[in-house]
Design an enzyme around this catalytic site. Structure first.
Site, mmCIF file in Angstrom:
data_model
loop_
_atom_site.group_PDB
_atom_site.id
_atom_site.type_symbol
_atom_site.label_atom_id
_atom_site.label_comp_id
_atom_site.label_asym_id
_atom_site.label_seq_id
_atom_site.Cartn_x
_atom_site.Cartn_y
_atom_site.Cartn_z
ATOM 1 N N CYS A 58 0.885 -1.167 0.000
ATOM 2 C CA CYS A 58 0.000 0.000 0.000
ATOM 3 C C CYS A 58 0.916 1.208 0.000
ATOM 4 C CB CYS A 58 -0.921 0.034 1.210
ATOM 5 S SG CYS A 58 -1.860 1.601 1.335
ATOM 6 N N HIS A 196 5.878 1.037 -6.826
ATOM 7 C CA HIS A 196 4.702 0.375 -7.390
ATOM 8 C C HIS A 196 4.674 0.514 -8.905
ATOM 9 C CE1 HIS A 196 1.892 -0.754 -3.978
ATOM 10 N NE2 HIS A 196 2.958 -0.266 -3.367
#
Length: 250
Positions: A58, A196
């Site tokens: 996350c 990411h």
């Protein structure tokens, strides 16, 4: 590498702390990790597997954890299974993480949390002077390319590389970090997003960063990997890939 301040089952040396004005923490003499856990009233709820005490992907939780580690703030991690969210999380944050809790104080949203941390733990400062337009569209461009149809792919790739070029230009002029020779709030926000983006796009779209075209970004990525705050909060590329696969990336 395990954080000096995050909860762990392994003993290691850490530091004692003393509260001074407001909530500022000053590090002092070495004490046991057990003592640090007792002192750490701050709980941070993040995406993870509570059954195995494993941190998961996350970028917004990662941002908060990087900030805590860089500022040497004692804290305990609490893992939230985002596929089985507790009722209280829905009430506190609409089901989103990260969330911090200190006694009767609760705060959600990574923007608000890092702002509060900068105010309550001002040293070391992570205040950033990076213009918003340098990084503001990066994550959206990444998601646009990751989820693009075949017809959209060329345009979305050009848009993403354009945003990456903005980052490259800034780091080349002001780096090696967004904060110059130290991490600042933009680093805490952007390093996870770049992690990411480049991990997911490499896996799903075959996009490989060319160091000759993006030398400052390439250097930045390598230097970030060596930062203690990063080593203490990295959940691994496999978690990133699995996370985006769950969001429909293919």
């Amino acid at each position: 590498m395990t954080s000096l301040f995050a909860r762990t089952s392994k003993p290691a040396a850490a530091f004692s702390s003393q509260k001074v004005t407001g909530r500022q923490i000053i590090l002092q003499r070495p004490v046991s990790r057990a003592a640090v856990r007792v002192m750490a009233s701050l709980k941070v709820y993040v995406k993870g597997d509570p059954a195995t005490n494993t941190l998961l992907d996350c970028p917004f939780c990662h941002r908060v954890l990087l900030t805590l580690e860089t500022k040497h703030v004692p804290y305990d991690k609490e893992y939230i299974d985002v596929a089985n969210k507790p009722d209280w999380l829905q009430e506190r944050s609409g089901g989103k993480v990260p969330v911090v809790n200190d006694g009767d104080f609760w705060l959600a949203d990574s923007d608000k949390i890092v702002e509060w941390l900068e105010q309550s733990h001002p040293s070391p400062s992570m205040a950033s002077s990076v213009p918003a337009d340098v990084t503001g569209s990066f994550f959206g461009a990444f998601k646009g390319l990751l989820m693009a149809s075949a017809e959209e792919a060329a345009d979305k790739k050009a848009a993403f590389l354009g945003e990456l070029a903005k980052v490259e230009a800034y780091l080349a002029a002001h780096g090696p970090f967004f904060g110059g020779d130290k991490l600042d709030a933009t680093d805490a926000a952007m390093a996870p997003k770049m992690y990411h983006a480049l991990t997911a796009l490499g896996h799903f779209k075959g996009l490989v960063l060319d160091p000759s075209k993006f030398p400052a970004v390439s250097k930045y990525r390598e230097l970030m990997k060596e930062q203690p705050a990063w080593k203490a909060t990295d959940y691994g590329q496999e978690a990133v890939v699995q996370g985006w696969a769950a969001h429909g990336a293919q």
